[in-house]
Design a protein around this motif. Sequence first.
Motif, PDB file in Angstrom:
ATOM      1  N   LEU A 123      22.778  36.018  11.756  1.00  0.00           N
ATOM      2  CA  LEU A 123      22.864  34.710  12.529  1.00  0.00           C
ATOM      3  C   LEU A 123      23.402  34.936  13.805  1.00  0.00           C
ATOM      4  O   LEU A 123      23.117  34.197  14.888  1.00  0.00           O
ATOM      5  CB  LEU A 123      24.191  33.940  11.683  1.00  0.00           C
ATOM      6  CG  LEU A 123      23.462  33.127  10.713  1.00  0.00           C
ATOM      7  CD1 LEU A 123      24.679  32.483   9.708  1.00  0.00           C
ATOM      8  CD2 LEU A 123      22.751  32.086  11.253  1.00  0.00           C
ATOM      9  N   ILE A 124      24.466  35.875  14.060  1.00  0.00           N
ATOM     10  CA  ILE A 124      24.932  36.251  15.381  1.00  0.00           C
ATOM     11  C   ILE A 124      23.722  36.680  15.954  1.00  0.00           C
ATOM     12  O   ILE A 124      23.938  36.472  17.434  1.00  0.00           O
ATOM     13  CB  ILE A 124      26.139  37.259  15.057  1.00  0.00           C
ATOM     14  CG1 ILE A 124      27.377  36.665  14.632  1.00  0.00           C
ATOM     15  CG2 ILE A 124      26.591  37.685  16.626  1.00  0.00           C
ATOM     16  CD1 ILE A 124      28.454  37.420  14.199  1.00  0.00           C
ATOM     17  N   SER A 125      23.069  37.500  15.700  1.00  0.00           N
ATOM     18  CA  SER A 125      21.802  38.247  16.418  1.00  0.00           C
ATOM     19  C   SER A 125      21.009  37.368  16.839  1.00  0.00           C
ATOM     20  O   SER A 125      20.091  37.732  17.654  1.00  0.00           O
ATOM     21  CB  SER A 125      21.505  39.709  15.879  1.00  0.00           C
ATOM     22  OG  SER A 125      20.712  39.083  14.693  1.00  0.00           O
ATOM     23  N   GLN A 147      14.243  41.465  21.217  1.00  0.00           N
ATOM     24  CA  GLN A 147      14.140  41.926  20.064  1.00  0.00           C
ATOM     25  C   GLN A 147      14.555  43.309  19.720  1.00  0.00           C
ATOM     26  O   GLN A 147      14.346  44.055  20.387  1.00  0.00           O
ATOM     27  CB  GLN A 147      12.537  41.976  19.376  1.00  0.00           C
ATOM     28  CG  GLN A 147      12.005  42.254  18.235  1.00  0.00           C
ATOM     29  CD  GLN A 147      10.380  41.920  17.931  1.00  0.00           C
ATOM     30  OE1 GLN A 147       9.959  41.712  18.658  1.00  0.00           O
ATOM     31  NE2 GLN A 147      10.212  42.118  16.675  1.00  0.00           N
ATOM     32  N   ASN A 148      15.558  43.411  18.942  1.00  0.00           N
ATOM     33  CA  ASN A 148      16.312  44.697  18.437  1.00  0.00           C
ATOM     34  C   ASN A 148      15.750  45.333  17.502  1.00  0.00           C
ATOM     35  O   ASN A 148      15.572  44.485  16.173  1.00  0.00           O
ATOM     36  CB  ASN A 148      17.923  44.171  18.547  1.00  0.00           C
ATOM     37  CG  ASN A 148      18.741  45.273  18.567  1.00  0.00           C
ATOM     38  OD1 ASN A 148      18.153  46.622  18.339  1.00  0.00           O
ATOM     39  ND2 ASN A 148      19.956  45.119  18.703  1.00  0.00           N
ATOM     40  N   ASN A 149      15.568  46.814  17.316  1.00  0.00           N
ATOM     41  CA  ASN A 149      14.955  47.426  16.453  1.00  0.00           C
ATOM     42  C   ASN A 149      16.003  47.611  15.288  1.00  0.00           C
ATOM     43  O   ASN A 149      15.379  47.415  14.124  1.00  0.00           O
ATOM     44  CB  ASN A 149      14.675  48.735  16.940  1.00  0.00           C
ATOM     45  CG  ASN A 149      13.258  48.824  17.885  1.00  0.00           C
ATOM     46  OD1 ASN A 149      12.729  47.797  17.687  1.00  0.00           O
ATOM     47  ND2 ASN A 149      13.456  49.853  18.369  1.00  0.00           N
ATOM     48  N   SER A 150      17.277  47.548  15.354  1.00  0.00           N
ATOM     49  CA  SER A 150      18.262  47.784  14.366  1.00  0.00           C
ATOM     50  C   SER A 150      18.299  46.398  13.672  1.00  0.00           C
ATOM     51  O   SER A 150      18.439  46.324  12.379  1.00  0.00           O
ATOM     52  CB  SER A 150      19.442  48.336  15.024  1.00  0.00           C
ATOM     53  OG  SER A 150      20.049  47.169  15.680  1.00  0.00           O
ATOM     54  N   ILE A 151      18.319  45.174  14.238  1.00  0.00           N
ATOM     55  CA  ILE A 151      18.224  43.898  13.652  1.00  0.00           C
ATOM     56  C   ILE A 151      16.856  43.716  12.778  1.00  0.00           C
ATOM     57  O   ILE A 151      16.969  43.298  11.779  1.00  0.00           O
ATOM     58  CB  ILE A 151      18.473  42.595  14.680  1.00  0.00           C
ATOM     59  CG1 ILE A 151      19.937  43.072  15.112  1.00  0.00           C
ATOM     60  CG2 ILE A 151      18.420  41.452  13.853  1.00  0.00           C
ATOM     61  CD1 ILE A 151      20.906  42.813  14.248  1.00  0.00           C
ATOM     62  N   PHE A 152      15.906  43.975  13.402  1.00  0.00           N
ATOM     63  CA  PHE A 152      14.661  44.049  12.768  1.00  0.00           C
ATOM     64  C   PHE A 152      14.669  44.707  11.490  1.00  0.00           C
ATOM     65  O   PHE A 152      14.158  44.214  10.457  1.00  0.00           O
ATOM     66  CB  PHE A 152      13.719  44.482  13.772  1.00  0.00           C
ATOM     67  CG  PHE A 152      12.087  44.957  12.854  1.00  0.00           C
ATOM     68  CD1 PHE A 152      11.427  43.679  12.583  1.00  0.00           C
ATOM     69  CD2 PHE A 152      11.758  45.860  12.349  1.00  0.00           C
ATOM     70  CE1 PHE A 152      10.154  44.122  11.938  1.00  0.00           C
ATOM     71  CE2 PHE A 152      10.721  46.072  12.025  1.00  0.00           C
ATOM     72  CZ  PHE A 152       9.837  45.392  11.569  1.00  0.00           C
ATOM     73  N   LEU A 153      15.170  46.085  11.484  1.00  0.00           N
ATOM     74  CA  LEU A 153      14.967  46.944  10.344  1.00  0.00           C
ATOM     75  C   LEU A 153      16.198  46.294   9.149  1.00  0.00           C
ATOM     76  O   LEU A 153      15.728  46.382   8.142  1.00  0.00           O
ATOM     77  CB  LEU A 153      15.570  48.264  10.780  1.00  0.00           C
ATOM     78  CG  LEU A 153      14.385  49.189  11.134  1.00  0.00           C
ATOM     79  CD1 LEU A 153      15.216  50.386  11.703  1.00  0.00           C
ATOM     80  CD2 LEU A 153      13.523  49.311  10.052  1.00  0.00           C
ATOM     81  N   TYR A 171      10.998  34.760  15.962  1.00  0.00           N
ATOM     82  CA  TYR A 171      12.005  35.730  15.809  1.00  0.00           C
ATOM     83  C   TYR A 171      13.451  35.103  15.633  1.00  0.00           C
ATOM     84  O   TYR A 171      14.223  35.313  14.639  1.00  0.00           O
ATOM     85  CB  TYR A 171      12.061  36.642  16.762  1.00  0.00           C
ATOM     86  CG  TYR A 171      13.036  37.797  17.158  1.00  0.00           C
ATOM     87  CD1 TYR A 171      12.920  38.935  16.034  1.00  0.00           C
ATOM     88  CD2 TYR A 171      14.068  37.819  17.725  1.00  0.00           C
ATOM     89  CE1 TYR A 171      14.016  39.695  16.131  1.00  0.00           C
ATOM     90  CE2 TYR A 171      15.065  38.891  17.872  1.00  0.00           C
ATOM     91  CZ  TYR A 171      14.917  39.782  16.912  1.00  0.00           C
ATOM     92  OH  TYR A 171      15.761  40.974  17.033  1.00  0.00           O
ATOM     93  N   THR A 172      13.661  34.244  16.508  1.00  0.00           N
ATOM     94  CA  THR A 172      15.001  33.387  16.481  1.00  0.00           C
ATOM     95  C   THR A 172      15.019  32.509  15.100  1.00  0.00           C
ATOM     96  O   THR A 172      16.029  32.408  14.514  1.00  0.00           O
ATOM     97  CB  THR A 172      15.301  32.520  17.740  1.00  0.00           C
ATOM     98  OG1 THR A 172      14.111  31.776  17.775  1.00  0.00           O
ATOM     99  CG2 THR A 172      15.619  33.579  18.615  1.00  0.00           C
ATOM    100  N   SER A 173      13.921  31.905  14.948  1.00  0.00           N
ATOM    101  CA  SER A 173      13.772  31.121  13.660  1.00  0.00           C
ATOM    102  C   SER A 173      14.174  31.888  12.341  1.00  0.00           C
ATOM    103  O   SER A 173      14.805  31.505  11.359  1.00  0.00           O
ATOM    104  CB  SER A 173      12.598  30.262  13.583  1.00  0.00           C
ATOM    105  OG  SER A 173      12.454  29.550  14.506  1.00  0.00           O
ATOM    106  N   VAL A 174      13.443  33.198  12.145  1.00  0.00           N
ATOM    107  CA  VAL A 174      13.452  33.826  10.931  1.00  0.00           C
ATOM    108  C   VAL A 174      14.996  34.498  10.981  1.00  0.00           C
ATOM    109  O   VAL A 174      15.816  34.630   9.854  1.00  0.00           O
ATOM    110  CB  VAL A 174      12.394  34.780  10.784  1.00  0.00           C
ATOM    111  CG1 VAL A 174      12.720  35.972  11.805  1.00  0.00           C
ATOM    112  CG2 VAL A 174      12.497  35.319   9.332  1.00  0.00           C
ATOM    113  N   GLN A 221      16.885  33.294   7.640  1.00  0.00           N
ATOM    114  CA  GLN A 221      17.148  34.366   6.522  1.00  0.00           C
ATOM    115  C   GLN A 221      18.926  34.602   6.705  1.00  0.00           C
ATOM    116  O   GLN A 221      19.599  34.787   5.851  1.00  0.00           O
ATOM    117  CB  GLN A 221      16.558  35.653   7.174  1.00  0.00           C
ATOM    118  CG  GLN A 221      16.746  36.635   6.074  1.00  0.00           C
ATOM    119  CD  GLN A 221      15.934  37.923   6.350  1.00  0.00           C
ATOM    120  OE1 GLN A 221      15.225  38.119   7.394  1.00  0.00           O
ATOM    121  NE2 GLN A 221      15.805  38.796   5.452  1.00  0.00           N
ATOM    122  N   GLY A 222      19.411  34.572   7.782  1.00  0.00           N
ATOM    123  CA  GLY A 222      20.836  34.673   8.116  1.00  0.00           C
ATOM    124  C   GLY A 222      21.648  33.736   7.349  1.00  0.00           C
ATOM    125  O   GLY A 222      22.744  33.862   6.909  1.00  0.00           O
TER     126      GLY A 222
END
Length: 134
Positions: free
Chosen positions: A64-66, A72-78, A9-12, A16-17
């Motif tokens: 990047l900030i998140s 695991q946050n749903n809004s960041i996932f989305l 999760y942190t790597s992606v 991606q960020g």
Amino acid sequence: MNYQEQKTYTSVLLIQGSYYSILGMLLIYLGNFSPFYIIPDSAEAGSASKLIGGLLFSIGVTLLISHRKFKQNNSIFLLGFLTSLTFSLHHTFFLYHYEAMFYMSIDLILELSYLLVWIWLSYWKWIENKFADL
């Protein structure tokens, strides 16, 4: 979330960020899509590419900030999932309509890999929620 999921999760989010931030800065700096897309070189095209670059940069900075949060946050996932889905759909349907087919093919491969990682993370989140009561 176990250690492997947390690391993925942190790597992606970090990869991606960073990718979206750098791509957004390049679009803002270059200021025009003319070498990549078949559109006339005009003020509207330059402002549209700077707008898209600004949006990409802001999405990248948000991801990047998140990445520092271990929950695991749903809004960041989305945000990560839908951004990669949108770009991969765009590149799938319009890959052969533009001159920069090579660059869009590389970006399509990156976006599909981001998409697969987000789907994998959502599957394990679903499994974790499903069997949390057991």
